[in-house]
Design a protein around this motif. Structure first.
Motif, PDB file in Angstrom:
ATOM      1  N   ARG A   1      20.975  83.256 -25.026  1.00 14.81           N
ATOM      2  CA  ARG A   1      21.956  82.370 -24.373  1.00 14.81           C
ATOM      3  C   ARG A   1      22.767  81.753 -25.504  1.00 14.81           C
ATOM      4  O   ARG A   1      22.228  81.017 -26.332  1.00 14.81           O
ATOM      5  N   VAL A   2      24.051  82.078 -25.539  1.00 18.72           N
ATOM      6  CA  VAL A   2      24.906  81.715 -26.670  1.00 18.72           C
ATOM      7  C   VAL A   2      26.081  80.871 -26.186  1.00 18.72           C
ATOM      8  O   VAL A   2      26.716  81.186 -25.184  1.00 18.72           O
ATOM      9  N   ILE A   3      26.351  79.804 -26.940  1.00 21.31           N
ATOM     10  CA  ILE A   3      27.465  78.901 -26.639  1.00 21.31           C
ATOM     11  C   ILE A   3      28.365  78.807 -27.876  1.00 21.31           C
ATOM     12  O   ILE A   3      27.879  78.620 -28.995  1.00 21.31           O
ATOM     13  N   ALA A   4      29.667  78.939 -27.661  1.00 18.64           N
ATOM     14  CA  ALA A   4      30.644  78.704 -28.724  1.00 18.64           C
ATOM     15  C   ALA A   4      31.246  77.319 -28.496  1.00 18.64           C
ATOM     16  O   ALA A   4      31.696  77.011 -27.390  1.00 18.64           O
ATOM     17  N   THR A   5      31.227  76.498 -29.527  1.00 19.10           N
ATOM     18  CA  THR A   5      31.874  75.186 -29.463  1.00 19.10           C
ATOM     19  C   THR A   5      33.151  75.254 -30.284  1.00 19.10           C
ATOM     20  O   THR A   5      33.120  75.577 -31.473  1.00 19.10           O
ATOM     21  N   VAL A   6      34.270  74.970 -29.632  1.00 19.16           N
ATOM     22  CA  VAL A   6      35.592  75.116 -30.225  1.00 19.16           C
ATOM     23  C   VAL A   6      36.191  73.730 -30.485  1.00 19.16           C
ATOM     24  O   VAL A   6      36.144  72.853 -29.621  1.00 19.16           O
ATOM     25  N   LEU A   7      36.762  73.560 -31.675  1.00 20.71           N
ATOM     26  CA  LEU A   7      37.493  72.340 -32.024  1.00 20.71           C
ATOM     27  C   LEU A   7      38.845  72.728 -32.597  1.00 20.71           C
ATOM     28  O   LEU A   7      38.927  73.608 -33.463  1.00 20.71           O
ATOM     29  N   LEU A   8      39.888  72.080 -32.116  1.00 19.39           N
ATOM     30  CA  LEU A   8      41.216  72.249 -32.709  1.00 19.39           C
ATOM     31  C   LEU A   8      41.278  71.310 -33.906  1.00 19.39           C
ATOM     32  O   LEU A   8      41.227  70.091 -33.754  1.00 19.39           O
ATOM     33  N   GLU A   9      41.332  71.884 -35.086  1.00 19.93           N
ATOM     34  CA  GLU A   9      41.344  71.088 -36.313  1.00 19.93           C
ATOM     35  C   GLU A   9      42.691  70.391 -36.511  1.00 19.93           C
ATOM     36  O   GLU A   9      42.757  69.193 -36.737  1.00 19.93           O
ATOM     37  N   LYS A  10      43.782  71.179 -36.420  1.00 18.06           N
ATOM     38  CA  LYS A  10      45.120  70.606 -36.591  1.00 18.06           C
ATOM     39  C   LYS A  10      46.167  71.598 -36.101  1.00 18.06           C
ATOM     40  O   LYS A  10      45.899  72.782 -35.943  1.00 18.06           O
ATOM     41  N   VAL A  11      47.366  71.067 -35.894  1.00 13.12           N
ATOM     42  CA  VAL A  11      48.523  71.877 -35.524  1.00 13.12           C
ATOM     43  C   VAL A  11      49.616  71.588 -36.549  1.00 13.12           C
ATOM     44  O   VAL A  11      49.906  70.426 -36.844  1.00 13.12           O
ATOM     45  N   GLN A  12      50.186  72.652 -37.103  1.00  8.66           N
ATOM     46  CA  GLN A  12      51.299  72.527 -38.049  1.00  8.66           C
ATOM     47  C   GLN A  12      52.389  73.487 -37.598  1.00  8.66           C
ATOM     48  O   GLN A  12      52.196  74.706 -37.647  1.00  8.66           O
ATOM     49  N   GLY A  13      53.490  72.935 -37.139  1.00 10.89           N
ATOM     50  CA  GLY A  13      54.571  73.783 -36.642  1.00 10.89           C
ATOM     51  C   GLY A  13      54.079  74.604 -35.465  1.00 10.89           C
ATOM     52  O   GLY A  13      53.544  74.072 -34.495  1.00 10.89           O
ATOM     53  N   ALA A  14      54.209  75.926 -35.563  1.00 10.11           N
ATOM     54  CA  ALA A  14      53.762  76.815 -34.491  1.00 10.11           C
ATOM     55  C   ALA A  14      52.325  77.298 -34.714  1.00 10.11           C
ATOM     56  O   ALA A  14      51.807  78.077 -33.930  1.00 10.11           O
TER      57      ALA A  14
ATOM     58  N   PRO B   1      57.806  82.560 -32.234  1.00  8.00           N
ATOM     59  CA  PRO B   1      56.960  81.394 -32.527  1.00  8.00           C
ATOM     60  C   PRO B   1      57.560  80.121 -31.942  1.00  8.00           C
ATOM     61  O   PRO B   1      58.784  79.948 -31.917  1.00  8.00           O
ATOM     62  N   ALA B   2      56.678  79.252 -31.448  1.00 11.30           N
ATOM     63  CA  ALA B   2      57.128  78.019 -30.791  1.00 11.30           C
ATOM     64  C   ALA B   2      56.244  76.854 -31.205  1.00 11.30           C
ATOM     65  O   ALA B   2      55.015  76.970 -31.234  1.00 11.30           O
ATOM     66  N   ARG B   3      56.880  75.739 -31.499  1.00 12.62           N
ATOM     67  CA  ARG B   3      56.141  74.509 -31.775  1.00 12.62           C
ATOM     68  C   ARG B   3      55.709  73.886 -30.455  1.00 12.62           C
ATOM     69  O   ARG B   3      56.467  73.908 -29.484  1.00 12.62           O
ATOM     70  N   LEU B   4      54.509  73.320 -30.458  1.00 13.85           N
ATOM     71  CA  LEU B   4      54.052  72.593 -29.271  1.00 13.85           C
ATOM     72  C   LEU B   4      54.549  71.156 -29.322  1.00 13.85           C
ATOM     73  O   LEU B   4      54.607  70.550 -30.393  1.00 13.85           O
ATOM     74  N   ALA B   5      54.894  70.624 -28.172  1.00 12.23           N
ATOM     75  CA  ALA B   5      55.309  69.227 -28.090  1.00 12.23           C
ATOM     76  C   ALA B   5      54.112  68.327 -28.400  1.00 12.23           C
ATOM     77  O   ALA B   5      52.961  68.668 -28.092  1.00 12.23           O
TER      78      ALA B   5
ATOM     79  N   ILE C   1      53.258  81.244 -29.327  1.00 12.42           N
ATOM     80  CA  ILE C   1      54.415  82.086 -29.007  1.00 12.42           C
ATOM     81  C   ILE C   1      55.023  81.617 -27.690  1.00 12.42           C
ATOM     82  O   ILE C   1      54.306  81.369 -26.723  1.00 12.42           O
ATOM     83  N   ASP C   2      56.343  81.509 -27.660  1.00 12.72           N
ATOM     84  CA  ASP C   2      57.039  81.208 -26.410  1.00 12.72           C
ATOM     85  C   ASP C   2      56.896  82.424 -25.489  1.00 12.72           C
ATOM     86  O   ASP C   2      57.216  83.546 -25.883  1.00 12.72           O
ATOM     87  N   ALA C   3      56.390  82.218 -24.278  1.00  8.57           N
ATOM     88  CA  ALA C   3      56.118  83.324 -23.355  1.00  8.57           C
ATOM     89  C   ALA C   3      57.391  84.071 -22.941  1.00  8.57           C
ATOM     90  O   ALA C   3      57.332  85.262 -22.641  1.00  8.57           O
ATOM     91  N   ALA C   4      58.533  83.403 -22.931  1.00  9.40           N
ATOM     92  CA  ALA C   4      59.780  84.055 -22.509  1.00  9.40           C
ATOM     93  C   ALA C   4      60.437  84.825 -23.649  1.00  9.40           C
ATOM     94  O   ALA C   4      60.878  85.959 -23.464  1.00  9.40           O
ATOM     95  N   THR C   5      60.501  84.224 -24.834  1.00 12.69           N
ATOM     96  CA  THR C   5      61.217  84.851 -25.946  1.00 12.69           C
ATOM     97  C   THR C   5      60.311  85.661 -26.877  1.00 12.69           C
ATOM     98  O   THR C   5      60.807  86.453 -27.675  1.00 12.69           O
ATOM     99  N   LEU C   6      58.994  85.420 -26.790  1.00 16.48           N
ATOM    100  CA  LEU C   6      58.005  86.028 -27.675  1.00 16.48           C
ATOM    101  C   LEU C   6      58.247  85.691 -29.139  1.00 16.48           C
ATOM    102  O   LEU C   6      57.893  86.445 -30.042  1.00 16.48           O
TER     103      LEU C   6
END
Length: 139
Positions: free
Chosen positions: A73-86, A118-122, A111-116
């Motif tokens: 029984r395996v669990i992955a624990t995910v953490l977002l460390e940081k966001v830089q630009g895209a 790179p996209a920065r997140l708000a 990635i922007d789903a429409a243009t494909l």
């Protein structure tokens, strides 16, 4: 200060994950990390952000600690460390109970789903992945 919100993702081990030595093949960990990070995104991001953005893995650095077996029984624990630009940087720890099986550092491009392209997140989207530390808390 802010603290990343951990996301637990249960990993299903398939017989096709098992290699000739009787444990999970190293390549399966890559799929697990991708599934866990994308589940983290879909679980915490606003619905409209999920619809408007895609993620592409740029780099994975995996440290294997212990073998994993079919009935674990395996669990992955995910953490977002940081966001830089895209780019987003993640830490993922894969465990069997308290035992660390693998540690993964990965970077991803939004990635922007429409243009494909790179996209920065708000900032408002990124804030969904962190909590504000209470006053007086130390890092």
């Amino acid at each position: 200060m802010t603290t990343a919100i951990p996301h637990a993702f249960e990993i299903g081990i398939d017989p096709s994950d098992i290699d000739f030595m009787g444990h999970v093949n190293n390549a399966s960990y890559l799929k697990w990390v991708q599934d866990a990070v994308l589940d983290h995104w879909r679980s915490l991001a606003p619905r409209e952000a999920v619809a408007a953005h895609l993620w592409v893995a740029l780099k994975h650095e995996i440290t294997y600690r212990r073998p994993t077996f079919l009935d674990d029984r395996v669990i992955a624990t995910v953490l977002l460390e940081k966001v830089q630009g895209a780019r987003a940087f993640y830490d993922t720890v894969i465990r069997r109970g308290e035992e660390v099986l693998a540690e993964v550092k990965s970077s991803w491009c939004c990635i922007d789903a429409a243009t494909l392209r790179p996209a920065r997140l708000a900032r408002e989207v990124i804030q969904h992945f962190f909590t504000a530390d209470p006053p007086g808390a130390s890092a």
